[in-house]
Enzyme design. Structure first.
Site, PDB file in Angstrom:
ATOM      1  N   TYR A   1      -0.516  -2.111   6.164  1.00 26.10           N
ATOM      2  CA  TYR A   1      -0.722  -1.895   4.731  1.00 26.10           C
ATOM      3  C   TYR A   1      -1.344  -3.142   4.111  1.00 26.10           C
ATOM      4  CZ  TYR A   1      -0.216  -0.439  -0.035  1.00 26.10           C
ATOM      5  OH  TYR A   1      -0.507  -0.071  -1.327  1.00 26.10           O
TER       6      TYR A   1
ATOM      7  N   ASN B   1       3.991  -3.949  -3.109  1.00 28.78           N
ATOM      8  CA  ASN B   1       4.898  -3.989  -4.262  1.00 28.78           C
ATOM      9  C   ASN B   1       6.230  -3.330  -3.897  1.00 28.78           C
ATOM     10  OD1 ASN B   1       4.460  -1.227  -4.444  1.00 28.78           O
ATOM     11  ND2 ASN B   1       3.092  -1.363  -6.202  1.00 28.78           N
TER      12      ASN B   1
ATOM     13  N   GLN C   1       2.121 -18.766  -7.938  1.00 30.79           N
ATOM     14  CA  GLN C   1       2.730 -17.594  -7.282  1.00 30.79           C
ATOM     15  C   GLN C   1       3.294 -16.600  -8.298  1.00 30.79           C
ATOM     16  OE1 GLN C   1       2.353 -16.943  -3.937  1.00 30.79           O
ATOM     17  NE2 GLN C   1       1.068 -18.757  -4.040  1.00 30.79           N
TER      18      GLN C   1
ATOM     19  N   HIS D   1       1.476 -13.322  -9.199  1.00 29.91           N
ATOM     20  CA  HIS D   1       1.444 -12.136  -8.339  1.00 29.91           C
ATOM     21  C   HIS D   1       1.838 -10.865  -9.071  1.00 29.91           C
ATOM     22  CE1 HIS D   1       0.372 -13.019  -4.222  1.00 29.91           C
ATOM     23  NE2 HIS D   1       0.843 -14.224  -4.412  1.00 29.91           N
TER      24      HIS D   1
ATOM     25  N   GLU E   1      10.837 -16.817   0.133  1.00 27.36           N
ATOM     26  CA  GLU E   1       9.741 -16.394   1.012  1.00 27.36           C
ATOM     27  C   GLU E   1       8.862 -17.603   1.368  1.00 27.36           C
ATOM     28  OE1 GLU E   1       6.677 -14.186  -0.888  1.00 27.36           O
ATOM     29  OE2 GLU E   1       5.680 -13.729   0.991  1.00 27.36           O
ATOM     30  N   HIS E   2       8.398 -18.308   0.336  1.00 30.53           N
ATOM     31  CA  HIS E   2       7.656 -19.558   0.546  1.00 30.53           C
ATOM     32  C   HIS E   2       8.511 -20.687   0.002  1.00 30.53           C
ATOM     33  CE1 HIS E   2       4.516 -16.510  -0.639  1.00 30.53           C
ATOM     34  NE2 HIS E   2       3.974 -16.936   0.488  1.00 30.53           N
TER      35      HIS E   2
ATOM     36  N   ASP F   1      -1.426 -18.787   2.005  1.00 30.16           N
ATOM     37  CA  ASP F   1      -1.713 -17.422   1.555  1.00 30.16           C
ATOM     38  C   ASP F   1      -3.101 -16.975   1.988  1.00 30.16           C
ATOM     39  OD1 ASP F   1       0.649 -17.106   0.224  1.00 30.16           O
ATOM     40  OD2 ASP F   1      -0.174 -17.311  -1.790  1.00 30.16           O
TER      41      ASP F   1
ATOM     42  N   HIS G   1      29.671   7.095  36.185  1.00 30.29           N
ATOM     43  CA  HIS G   1      28.969   5.837  36.432  1.00 30.29           C
ATOM     44  C   HIS G   1      29.371   5.263  37.790  1.00 30.29           C
ATOM     45  CE1 HIS G   1      28.144   6.036  32.162  1.00 30.29           C
ATOM     46  NE2 HIS G   1      27.452   4.906  32.187  1.00 30.29           N
TER      47      HIS G   1
HETATM   48  N1  LIG Z   1       5.851 -10.653   0.836  1.00 28.26           N
HETATM   49  C1  LIG Z   1       4.598 -10.843   1.172  1.00 28.26           C
HETATM   50  O1  LIG Z   1       4.327 -11.288   2.284  1.00 28.26           O
HETATM   51  C2  LIG Z   1       3.488 -10.538   0.205  1.00 28.26           C
HETATM   52  C3  LIG Z   1       3.754  -9.806  -0.934  1.00 28.26           C
HETATM   53  N2  LIG Z   1       2.730  -9.423  -1.784  1.00 28.26           N
HETATM   54  C4  LIG Z   1       3.138  -8.595  -2.919  1.00 28.26           C
HETATM   55  O2  LIG Z   1       2.410  -7.387  -2.838  1.00 28.26           O
HETATM   56  C5  LIG Z   1       2.428  -6.768  -4.091  1.00 28.26           C
HETATM   57  C6  LIG Z   1       1.097  -6.128  -4.381  1.00 28.26           C
HETATM   58  O3  LIG Z   1       1.354  -5.219  -5.399  1.00 28.26           O
HETATM   59  P1  LIG Z   1       0.245  -4.310  -6.060  1.00 28.26           P
HETATM   60  O4  LIG Z   1      -0.833  -5.169  -6.594  1.00 28.26           O
HETATM   61  O5  LIG Z   1       0.960  -3.415  -7.014  1.00 28.26           O
HETATM   62  O6  LIG Z   1      -0.416  -3.490  -4.890  1.00 28.26           O
HETATM   63  P2  LIG Z   1       0.179  -2.458  -3.826  1.00 28.26           P
HETATM   64  O7  LIG Z   1      -0.990  -2.050  -3.021  1.00 28.26           O
HETATM   65  O8  LIG Z   1       1.359  -3.016  -3.129  1.00 28.26           O
HETATM   66  O9  LIG Z   1       0.708  -1.223  -4.664  1.00 28.26           O
HETATM   67  C7  LIG Z   1      -0.161  -0.395  -5.375  1.00 28.26           C
HETATM   68  C8  LIG Z   1       0.303   1.037  -5.240  1.00 28.26           C
HETATM   69  O10 LIG Z   1       1.568   1.201  -5.829  1.00 28.26           O
HETATM   70  C9  LIG Z   1       1.717   2.544  -6.193  1.00 28.26           C
HETATM   71  N3  LIG Z   1       2.509   2.621  -7.423  1.00 28.26           N
HETATM   72  C10 LIG Z   1       2.378   1.870  -8.536  1.00 28.26           C
HETATM   73  N4  LIG Z   1       3.276   2.249  -9.470  1.00 28.26           N
HETATM   74  C11 LIG Z   1       3.981   3.280  -8.930  1.00 28.26           C
HETATM   75  C12 LIG Z   1       5.043   4.114  -9.415  1.00 28.26           C
HETATM   76  N5  LIG Z   1       5.574   3.939 -10.634  1.00 28.26           N
HETATM   77  N6  LIG Z   1       5.530   5.060  -8.584  1.00 28.26           N
HETATM   78  C13 LIG Z   1       5.033   5.230  -7.344  1.00 28.26           C
HETATM   79  N7  LIG Z   1       4.029   4.472  -6.855  1.00 28.26           N
HETATM   80  C14 LIG Z   1       3.511   3.519  -7.635  1.00 28.26           C
HETATM   81  C15 LIG Z   1       0.335   3.114  -6.403  1.00 28.26           C
HETATM   82  O11 LIG Z   1       0.156   4.216  -5.584  1.00 28.26           O
HETATM   83  C16 LIG Z   1      -0.605   2.033  -5.921  1.00 28.26           C
HETATM   84  O12 LIG Z   1      -1.489   2.501  -4.934  1.00 28.26           O
HETATM   85  C17 LIG Z   1       2.845  -7.830  -5.105  1.00 28.26           C
HETATM   86  O13 LIG Z   1       4.174  -7.561  -5.519  1.00 28.26           O
HETATM   87  C18 LIG Z   1       2.778  -9.109  -4.270  1.00 28.26           C
HETATM   88  O14 LIG Z   1       3.665 -10.091  -4.716  1.00 28.26           O
HETATM   89  C19 LIG Z   1       1.424  -9.745  -1.538  1.00 28.26           C
HETATM   90  C20 LIG Z   1       1.108 -10.469  -0.426  1.00 28.26           C
HETATM   91  C21 LIG Z   1       2.101 -10.937   0.524  1.00 28.26           C
HETATM   92  O1  LIG Z   2       3.602 -13.298  -0.660  1.00 31.88           O
HETATM   93  C1  LIG Z   2       2.602 -13.772  -0.147  1.00 31.88           C
HETATM   94  O2  LIG Z   2       2.617 -14.182   0.998  1.00 31.88           O
HETATM   95  C2  LIG Z   2       1.399 -13.870  -1.006  1.00 31.88           C
HETATM   96  O3  LIG Z   2       1.581 -14.968  -1.830  1.00 31.88           O
HETATM   97  C3  LIG Z   2       0.122 -13.913  -0.231  1.00 31.88           C
HETATM   98  S1  LIG Z   2      -1.288 -13.715  -1.224  1.00 31.88           S
HETATM   99  O4  LIG Z   2      -1.316 -14.730  -2.286  1.00 31.88           O
HETATM  100  O5  LIG Z   2      -1.229 -12.386  -1.794  1.00 31.88           O
HETATM  101  O6  LIG Z   2      -2.461 -13.849  -0.364  1.00 31.88           O
HETATM  102 ZN   LIG Z   3       0.290 -15.931  -3.195  1.00 37.90          ZN
END
Ligand SMILES: NC(=O)C1=CN([C@@H]2O[C@H](COP(=O)(O)OP(=O)(O)OC[C@H]3O[C@@H](n4cnc5c(N)ncnc54)[C@H](O)[C@@H]3O)[C@@H](O)[C@H]2O)C=CC1
Ligand SMILES: O=C(O)[C@@H](O)CS(=O)(=O)O
Ligand SMILES: [Zn+2]
Length: 437
Positions: free
Chosen positions: A119, A204, A249, A252, A319-320, A353, A412
């Site tokens: 994803y 998310n 961060q 995000h 996380e970080h 990142d 067995h």
């Molecule tokens: N832990 C990690 O390693 C990392 C975490 N992240 C996190 O990834 C996330 C990215 O989030 P987004 O920009 O939102 O993109 P995303 O691609 O994760 O989510 C977008 C999707 O969420 C769905 N959605 C939104 N609202 C909804 C609702 N109310 N009900 C059902 N589905 C719904 C929609 O279908 C949309 O396609 C951020 O929270 C970011 O912090 C990003 C990179 C690394």
């Molecule tokens: O949670 C993460 O790792 C993000 O900070 C990575 S990024 O900034 O979305 O590339």
């Molecule tokens: Zn980041």
């Protein structure tokens, strides 16, 4: 000895759990029952996309044309470092065979999973680097079918630079579908006929919860939800850099926690006074996200001692985690819970990142208490095997038979008896412990 909340958050990473859980379980059940048609329906409803789900070669070529040369070079820079680090991690564990007693051999083999679903988030920002982090690492591990998916950005589908990065990293099939419907499609094998053996990648709260609920049917990398940052800083830290890294961060999303653990009250005050101005200075989308994140989830915790700071930081399991302190080795030796550590002022989380080489798909919401981030090993099944000489069965079969009988497992035990009777028809073995236990 004490810790003091200079700024305490009203919310924590679990604040929206109940609502998220309900939405996701309903959607997964509906998509499982309704198949591709239901997944398309959600894609239309939530992301406004009605075009093809499977990305064609022509679309990938068109994306390549659109990506500027400098950006291509930067994507390659990130790809090379992330792949090299993933290969070094893969090579750090090996298959082996060892002789445990004469004629008894046991071994370990590393077998790549067949199909991985990667994803790549794309709701708020174009997470180009995430495409490299998951897809390239799966390929380094030797996964045969890598299915990648991401949210269609506009009427042209997935962001061209994300498509370019997915393709460069080796994705075999790309789906333009995000959120729960994207995860469900990969898990159930919709549009590809290849259900994922493992689902990986950040996202998310809806995405992270979908993976959590599907765990068991398939593997997952870990709970990688909304980004978190923790910074441990002392009197020697530069408050402007601490502020910039927290805000960096927090942008995000409105549910991204940012925590400062410090042994210096002066630093706590300086960060508290300067941070709002830096948030207000961001462009609108980023400002709104960072403003809400800092207001609802931001914390500044002042600790009397370094030991307390280690204890609090381990409890949060960020996380970080950045270290902006004197005597870096002292801290590195003692800290136990974090997804990835950024040692010294020079190492910003943003470098990891985007491009420095360590994987940015990392555990959130306390998951760093029990796991690290994504690595090649997550795509490998570490399996075992054994073989033994007939001579070795003399002791192994007899011991297994006696243990089995003590456990009450006669079936067995007889698998040992029959072999000993076949291999050593003229010998008598003690196949049960006579004394009562
Ligand atoms: N832990 C990690 O390693 C990392 C975490 N992240 C996190 O990834 C996330 C990215 O989030 P987004 O920009 O939102 O993109 P995303 O691609 O994760 O989510 C977008 C999707 O969420 C769905 N959605 C939104 N609202 C909804 C609702 N109310 N009900 C059902 N589905 C719904 C929609 O279908 C949309 O396609 C951020 O929270 C970011 O912090 C990003 C990179 C690394
Ligand atoms: O949670 C993460 O790792 C993000 O900070 C990575 S990024 O900034 O979305 O590339
Ligand atoms: Zn980041």
């Amino acid at each position: 000895m004490a810790i003091h909340y200079y700024k305490q958050a009203d919310k924590n990473a679990s604040s929206n759990d109940t609502q998220t859980h309900e939405v996701v379980s309903r959607m997964l059940a509906e998509i499982e029952a309704g198949g591709e048609a239901k997944a398309r329906e959600y894609c239309r409803e939530l992301d406004g996309w009605e075009g093809d789900v499977i990305v064609s070669r022509d679309q990938i070529e068109a994306a390549r044309e659109k990506v500027p040369e400098q950006l291509k070079q930067d994507i390659h820079f990130a790809y090379e470092r992330v792949s090299r680090f993933a290969a070094a991690q893969r090579d750090s564990i090996q298959g082996f065979e060892t002789e445990l007693s004469p004629g008894l051999f046991a071994g370990q083999k590393l077998i790549p999973m067949e199909t991985a679903g990667c994803y790549v988030p794309g709701g708020r920002y174009a997470h180009i680097a995430s495409a490299i982090m998951s897809v390239a690492t799966a390929k380094v591990a030797g996964v045969k079918n890598v299915v990648a998916c991401s949210v269609p950005r506009d009427e042209n589908g997935i962001h061209p630079a994300i498509l370019y990065a997915m393709d460069l990293a080796g994705a075999d099939v790309i789906l333009q579908m995000g959120g729960v419907q994207g995860i469900a499609s990969m898990a159930f094998g919709l549009f590809t006929g290849k259900p994922a053996d493992i689902l990986v990648g950040p996202g998310n709260r809806f995405v992270a919860e979908s993976k959590r609920q599907l765990f068991g049917r398939c593997g997952i990398d870990m709970f990688a939800g909304p980004t978190e940052i923790g910074i441990i800083a002392d009197h020697s830290a530069d408050p402007d850099i601490v502020v910039e890294d927290l805000v960096g961060q927090a942008e995000h999303g409105p549910d991204s926690p940012a925590w400062l653990f410090t042994t210096s009250r002066e630093l706590a005050e300086a960060v508290d006074q300067r941070i709002q101005a830096r948030i207000d200075d961001l462009p609108e989308t980023q400002r709104k996200a960072a403003d809400a994140a800092w207001r609802d989830y931001g914390e500044i915790i002042v600790c009397d001692t370094r030991e307390e700071a280690v204890e609090v930081s381990d409890r949060y399991a960020s996380e970080h985690l950045e270290l902006q302190v004197e005597d870096l080795d002292w801290w590195m030796e003692r800290l136990n819970s974090y997804g990835s550590l950024f040692v010294g002022e020079e190492a910003s989380v943003a470098f990891g990142d985007k491009c420095s080489g360590t994987n940015h798909i990392l555990p959130t919401k306390g998951a760093a208490r029990y796991t690290g981030g994504l690595c090649a090993q997550k795509f490998l099944k570490i399996v075992t095997y054994q073989r033994q000489s007939r001579e070795a069965t003399r002791t192994v079969a007899a011991t297994a038979a006696r243990l089995s009988r003590c456990e009450g497992m006669e079936g067995h035990a007889r698998t040992g008896d029959i072999r000993l009777a076949k291999y050593y028809p003229d010998e008598r073995f003690v196949l049960a412990v006579e004394e009562d236990v």
